[in-house]
Design a protein around this motif. Structure first.
Motif, PDB file in Angstrom:
ATOM      1  N   CYS A 174       0.676  -1.438  -0.173  1.00 52.08           N
ATOM      2  CA  CYS A 174      -0.096  -0.085  -0.046  1.00 52.08           C
ATOM      3  C   CYS A 174       0.909   1.320  -0.193  1.00 52.08           C
ATOM      4  O   CYS A 174       1.888   1.262   0.545  1.00 52.08           O
ATOM      5  CB  CYS A 174      -0.869   0.162   1.252  1.00 52.08           C
ATOM      6  SG  CYS A 174      -2.338  -1.059   1.136  1.00 52.08           S
TER       7      CYS A 174
ATOM      8  N   VAL B 113      -5.256  -3.989   4.983  1.00 55.21           N
ATOM      9  CA  VAL B 113      -5.397  -3.139   3.722  1.00 55.21           C
ATOM     10  C   VAL B 113      -4.394  -3.915   2.980  1.00 55.21           C
ATOM     11  O   VAL B 113      -3.302  -3.705   3.230  1.00 55.21           O
ATOM     12  CB  VAL B 113      -5.053  -1.565   4.247  1.00 55.21           C
ATOM     13  CG1 VAL B 113      -5.406  -0.948   3.015  1.00 55.21           C
ATOM     14  CG2 VAL B 113      -6.106  -1.495   5.382  1.00 55.21           C
TER      15      VAL B 113
ATOM     16  N   CYS C  37      -3.671  -0.938  -1.934  1.00 49.06           N
ATOM     17  CA  CYS C  37      -4.579   0.327  -1.832  1.00 49.06           C
ATOM     18  C   CYS C  37      -3.553   1.379  -1.879  1.00 49.06           C
ATOM     19  O   CYS C  37      -2.532   1.363  -1.311  1.00 49.06           O
ATOM     20  CB  CYS C  37      -5.588   0.520  -0.567  1.00 49.06           C
ATOM     21  SG  CYS C  37      -6.618  -0.726  -0.891  1.00 49.06           S
TER      22      CYS C  37
ATOM     23  N   ALA D  41      -9.976  -3.522   3.328  1.00 43.44           N
ATOM     24  CA  ALA D  41      -9.974  -2.961   2.419  1.00 43.44           C
ATOM     25  C   ALA D  41      -9.013  -3.484   1.235  1.00 43.44           C
ATOM     26  O   ALA D  41      -7.774  -3.571   1.596  1.00 43.44           O
ATOM     27  CB  ALA D  41      -9.594  -1.285   2.648  1.00 43.44           C
TER      28      ALA D  41
ATOM     29  N   LEU E 287      -7.950  -0.525  -3.748  1.00 42.09           N
ATOM     30  CA  LEU E 287      -8.860   1.093  -4.027  1.00 42.09           C
ATOM     31  C   LEU E 287      -7.281   1.627  -4.348  1.00 42.09           C
ATOM     32  O   LEU E 287      -6.566   2.200  -3.321  1.00 42.09           O
ATOM     33  CB  LEU E 287      -9.374   1.604  -2.655  1.00 42.09           C
ATOM     34  CG  LEU E 287     -10.549   0.461  -2.361  1.00 42.09           C
ATOM     35  CD1 LEU E 287     -11.058   0.786  -1.069  1.00 42.09           C
ATOM     36  CD2 LEU E 287     -11.718   1.013  -3.381  1.00 42.09           C
ATOM     37  N   THR E 288      -7.074   2.064  -5.477  1.00 41.58           N
ATOM     38  CA  THR E 288      -5.349   2.520  -5.786  1.00 41.58           C
ATOM     39  C   THR E 288      -5.612   3.929  -6.602  1.00 41.58           C
ATOM     40  O   THR E 288      -4.668   4.492  -6.610  1.00 41.58           O
ATOM     41  CB  THR E 288      -4.773   1.692  -6.933  1.00 41.58           C
ATOM     42  OG1 THR E 288      -5.732   1.456  -8.018  1.00 41.58           O
ATOM     43  CG2 THR E 288      -4.681   0.301  -6.165  1.00 41.58           C
TER      44      THR E 288
ATOM     45  N   TRP F 234     -14.121  -3.235  -1.081  1.00 40.57           N
ATOM     46  CA  TRP F 234     -13.128  -3.594  -2.098  1.00 40.57           C
ATOM     47  C   TRP F 234     -13.706  -3.142  -3.749  1.00 40.57           C
ATOM     48  O   TRP F 234     -14.648  -3.175  -3.807  1.00 40.57           O
ATOM     49  CB  TRP F 234     -12.680  -5.002  -1.945  1.00 40.57           C
ATOM     50  CG  TRP F 234     -13.460  -6.215  -2.402  1.00 40.57           C
ATOM     51  CD1 TRP F 234     -13.503  -6.730  -3.451  1.00 40.57           C
ATOM     52  CD2 TRP F 234     -14.918  -6.419  -2.185  1.00 40.57           C
ATOM     53  NE1 TRP F 234     -14.689  -7.881  -3.641  1.00 40.57           N
ATOM     54  CE2 TRP F 234     -15.690  -7.389  -2.746  1.00 40.57           C
ATOM     55  CE3 TRP F 234     -15.552  -5.959  -0.595  1.00 40.57           C
ATOM     56  CZ2 TRP F 234     -16.730  -7.904  -2.297  1.00 40.57           C
ATOM     57  CZ3 TRP F 234     -16.911  -6.619  -0.241  1.00 40.57           C
ATOM     58  CH2 TRP F 234     -17.306  -7.542  -1.051  1.00 40.57           C
TER      59      TRP F 234
ATOM     60  N   GLN G   8     -13.165   4.913  -9.780  1.00 45.15           N
ATOM     61  CA  GLN G   8     -13.345   4.578  -8.308  1.00 45.15           C
ATOM     62  C   GLN G   8     -13.911   5.476  -7.596  1.00 45.15           C
ATOM     63  O   GLN G   8     -14.855   5.008  -6.847  1.00 45.15           O
ATOM     64  CB  GLN G   8     -11.957   4.257  -7.940  1.00 45.15           C
ATOM     65  CG  GLN G   8     -11.831   3.977  -6.517  1.00 45.15           C
ATOM     66  CD  GLN G   8     -10.278   3.647  -6.063  1.00 45.15           C
ATOM     67  OE1 GLN G   8      -9.512   2.915  -6.435  1.00 45.15           O
ATOM     68  NE2 GLN G   8      -9.961   4.302  -4.860  1.00 45.15           N
TER      69      GLN G   8
END
Length: 933
Positions: free
Chosen positions: A274, A288, A291, A305, A308-309, A326, A400
């Motif tokens: 992340c 997480v 992300c 989670a 989510l980038t 997600w 997103q």
């Protein structure tokens, strides 16, 4: 870096499989060389260990290993017997209450007196206790055999399965098109069980499976000692990650996280792959993965989670406690770049219906519908089961940020300025999918691409940061592999930038990062760029750097060593002929090898436990040196009758040709000052003869110990410093200028008598502390009675193994570093075991050391060596190959005197090339005789 797609849902045995986060679909990163073992590596290590054990049983005959399911098993797979033709499933006894919730095997009883494998008679799917009793599936102890999801397919069964997969038209394509489900356990395995054929005929692909696979049979192996960890839900995944696991869990892996004043990430949270911006918080026990958490993001406790980038400022979100969020790319003809952001409560069960108290985001369905102002018809069709699995909740979006807004509204955590009706209208008019729909529409290619691109960007940032900081502490080889996941354009740009940075660092010749490490890092980047033959860097540059660093560590360069040795001169009047004969034993290493090898020993503490032994009643290595007062030059001979004459010793210069059979003696002449033009002490003619009475490639440290004999003989004839300390130091340098790159343990093993535990401390010069291990008469007698020394007949090439291990160390391979640290620690434990007269403990330490050596280089063993160890396993409490492995000599410790005798008979029965040697601990000082004629 590699990505393991681990589906931990209850339906994971079905294809195509689903991805509800309530049942935890998790793409997990495998960062083998970047960090020490963490929570994710713990999972993958277990899988690799089981795979390795099963693959050992394949005996290089091929086949298929299938591991599937929602449990992480742990058992000794090496004890399995596999069918030559057919399939086998691993089973485990379980109470009927647990068995009734899983697949159960009805099998024939195994006969311990024969090698016949027990057949599977029938497959039962979630049978009741009454059915298990009626069908005979209940064992005598009241348990039943559970299917573990681990299958092995071999011989004709494997060939038939491959042929079925290659049929044209492809039968699987029909299943993918219709969305029907085919189960490994029920349909595929059912084809190997004749009792299932009647049922299977009516199933999708049933007739084709029977025709293709029905001629083979399914067997079962009961792994009674099997333990497993269940991963059926995200909650169970979080439970596993939050546990301490005896300090093995590292929860912040491969992530860019600001310092604590800038963000708040709980100690028990697992943040993997992340990028975390400032002003972000992650609560206790959350996971997480993959992300980018932008400023303002709040992740509660026990949340999940993933994916989510987006780095857009409005992609921040608030995830309430015990929730999952997600993002998944989907394939839709009507929209390119389509994606869905999904959410649910951690404890939601997708299959529990509305009327049975089912929930969404932790609340009852009725309350959710009222609060959002929607109707049941918005979620479910007239003939659908009204549960989370079928609820059309999640809008398909192109950005997103849009998906996050919908998810926040669904969870009741919306932070938008829209009024309630606007959000409802947007939701109602959108194209929405259910978890069931995702079963068909998830775009796995895009998912893998996105994860790869995200990880590549992180890896590139880590790579450049490591170079700029100058420490080069990360594994550049692994980082380069991770960068390659981002595609050619991304990789080429990052490699070019990194190459420029590290070239500047190499030019600066910084003392903070050793030159060998800088060279290896640059070589890794060059190879990743597709330029392995770069003129500026090569493997030779790396080895030259290691040799130069070793020279500094032993305190002298070639010139300095020659100058130091010139100071000693024997008066001409008494130098008619001086003869020196040095006889030395060989070295048997118990544990700790590799921690003595540069560059490890130049940078970290090393510790080795070894012993000096004679074979067949004599010291098998000797060197004879004659210094004549007249003449010049040197004649070098060996026990095979090979010889060479060099008229001018000053012509002997490094580097040496790797094919030069006399380079060991030539290097000894260099380090003892006999090749210097200015030396007064080296005038006169030299005759040097070496002799080795052990097989080539023995692993007994022959080259180093023989070098010690030559060095000691040369120093003796010129009345130099023949102390063991000086000889050891000179041989360490000798091996570097020879290009063999060995460490210090071999020469210490042969020069110092008896059993000793030697510790090295990094420094300039390197510090060695050799401590003799006291051996009582009782222990000596027991050791000589219970320990066998045998030549395997397999020739090992230590230099090739050495190159692999040194390169992995220079790449900062975390697994290798952990293994060598453990080997050094075992050496101290072995010293204590000898002090306690505990040979059983020594045997256990040897066996663990052998496994660690195979971690360092899997090629250090082979099928023949494995078969030898297996042949005497029931009689031995410890075994290993000596030295670097790959062949040579092996040592065994029998369970007792009788077991050792029986083991000796078994090994001798193998016949040539295996040979058992008599041995004895060598205790007196090495024999040195000086004569004046």
């Amino acid at each position: 870096m590699r990505v393991l797609l681990l589906h931990t849902g209850g339906d994971s045995k079905r294809v195509p499989w689903a991805n509800p986060i309530g049942k935890a679909f998790i793409p997990l990163p495998f960062l083998a060389g970047d960090e020490p073992d963490g929570p994710i590596l713990t999972l993958f290590d277990h899988i690799l260990a089981i795979s390795a054990g099963v693959l050992q049983s394949f005996s290089n005959k091929g086949g298929l290993l299938i591991m599937t399911g929602d449990v992480l098993p742990c058992f000794d797979a090496s004890s399995m017997t596999l069918p030559e033709n057919g399939a086998i499933v691993i089973t485990v006894p379980a109470p009927l209450s647990r068995a009734s919730k899983h697949g159960v095997i009805l099998g024939s009883q195994s006969d311990k007196n024969t090698s016949t494998l027990p057949l599977v008679i029938d497959l039962l799917q979630k049978p009741s206790s009454k059915e298990m009793g009626k069908r005979g599936a209940m064992l005598a102890d009241g348990t039943a055999l559970l299917d573990t999801g681990i299958f092995v397919v071999r011989g004709d069964a494997f060939s038939n399965l491959v042929a079925f997969a290659l049929l044209d038209p492809n039968p699987v394509a029909d299943i993918l098109a219709t969305g029907e489900e085919v189960s490994l356990y029920e349909e595929v395995a059912g084809a190997w069980v004749s009792a299932r054929h009647e049922w299977l005929v009516s199933r999708p692909l049933g007739k084709k499976l029977i025709n293709a696979l029905g001629s083979s049979r399914l067997y079962h192996h009961c792994a009674e000692e099997l333990e497993f960890l269940h991963f059926g839900t995200s909650s169970e995944v979080l439970d596993h990650l939050v546990e301490d696991h005896k300090g093995r869990v590292l929860r912040k892996q491969f992530s860019d996280i600001p310092g604590s004043p800038l963000c708040e990430v709980a100690a028990s949270a697992s943040v993997i792959g992340c990028k975390v911006h400032p002003c972000v918080s992650v609560g206790e026990g959350s996971l997480v993965f993959s992300c980018t958490l932008v400023a303002g993001t709040r992740v509660g406790s026990r949340c999940v989670a993933m994916g989510l980038t987006s780095e857009e400022p409005d992609s921040s979100f608030t995830l309430p406690d015990r929730h999952c969020l997600w993002r998944v790319p989907v394939s839709l003809k009507t929209l390119s770049g389509a994606q869905v952001v999904l959410c649910c409560g951690l404890d939601d069960d997708p299959k529990v219906s509305f009327s049975s108290g089912g929930s969404f985001c932790g609340g009852q369905w009725g309350k959710f519908i009222r609060d959002r102002g929607i109707c049941k018809s918005d979620l479910w069709g007239p003939n659908e089961d009204e549960n989370l699995w079928n609820a059309k909740l999640f809008p398909v979006v192109s950005l997103q940020e849009q998906g996050i807004s919908f998810a926040m509204w669904l969870m009741g955590a919306s932070r938008t300025t829209f009024d309630k009706n606007s959000e409802l209208t947007l939701w109602c008019t959108s194209h929405r999918l259910s978890l069931r729909d995702l079963h068909r529409h998830i775009n796995f290619n895009q998912l893998n691409h996105e994860v790869g691109e995200h990880i590549a960007t992180l890896a590139g940032a880590f790579l450049k940061a490591s170079i700029v900081c100058g420490a080069l502490g990360r594994n550049f080889s692994q980082l380069c592999q991770s960068i390659a996941l981002g595609g050619k354009e991304t990789a080429a740009k990052l490699f070019k930038e990194s190459n420029s940075l590290i070239t500047d660092l190499k030019r600066e010749n910084t003392a903070f990062a050793p030159s060998s490490r800088v060279c290896q890092a640059l070589l890794d980047i060059c190879e990743a760029c597709g330029d392995p033959c770069s003129e500026s860097i090569s493997d030779a540059c790396v080895w030259d750097a290691v040799a130069a660093e070793t020279a500094v560590a032993v305190g002298q360069s070639v010139g300095e060593m020659e100058a130091a040795n010139e100071e000693i001169a024997v008066p001409i009047s008494i130098r008619a002929i001086i003869r020196s004969r040095v006889e030395l034993p060989v070295r048997l290493d118990i544990v700790g090898g590799w921690s003595d090898t540069p560059p490890w020993s130049l940078e970290r503490i090393g510790c080795v436990l070894n012993m000096a032994v004679q074979l067949d009643g004599r010291s098998p290595l000797c060197a004879e040196v004659l210094l004549h007062s007249d003449g010049a030059g040197v004649t070098i001979s060996d026990e095979e009758g090979n010889s060479i004459k060099v008229d001018d010793r000053s012509s002997i210069q490094v580097p040496f040709d790797s094919d030069d059979r006399f380079r060991l003696v030539k290097a000894a002449l260099v380090v003892t000052g006999f090749t210097s033009k200015n030396s007064l002490s080296t005038s006169g003619r030299l005759d040097i003869t070496t002799c080795s009475n052990v097989p080539r490639g023995s692993g007994l440290g022959v080259s180093s110990v023989l070098a010690a004999a030559v060095v000691k003989g040369l120093l003796e004839v010129k009345q130099g410093d023949t102390s063991s300390e000086n000889v050891t130091r000179l041989v360490l340098f000798l091996e570097q200028i020879m290009g063999t790159g060995g460490g210090w343990q071999d020469q210490i093993g042969g020069v110092y008598p008896g059993i000793k535990c030697t510790t090295s401390m990094p420094g300039r010069p390197i510090s060695l502390k050799v401590e003799a291990v006291p051996v009582s008469d009782a222990l000596r007698q027991e050791l000589e009675t219970r320990m066998l020394v045998a030549f395997t007949g397999q020739v090992r090439l230590a230099h090739k193994v050495l190159q692999i291990v040194v390169r992995r160390y220079l790449q900062r391979d975390a697994r290798l570093i952990a293994a060598i640290n453990r080997l050094a620690a075992l050496a101290k434990l072995g010293e204590a075991a000898f002090a306690a007269n505990d040979l059983d403990a020594i045997g256990e330490i040897m066996t663990e050391a052998w496994f660690l050596h195979q971690e360092l280089d899997p090629n250090c063993s082979n099928s023949f060596v494995d078969s030898l160890f297996q042949k005497v396993k029931h009689l031995s409490c410890g075994h290993k190959l000596v030295g670097a492995g790959g062949g040579g000599f092996a040592i065994f410790i029998g369970k007792d005197k009788n077991a050792t005798e029986e083991m000796k008979v078994l090994l001798q029965s193998v016949g040539p090339p295996v040979q058992v040697y008599s041995w004895a601990l060598f205790e007196p000082e090495s024999k040195v005789v000086a004569e004046l004629d």
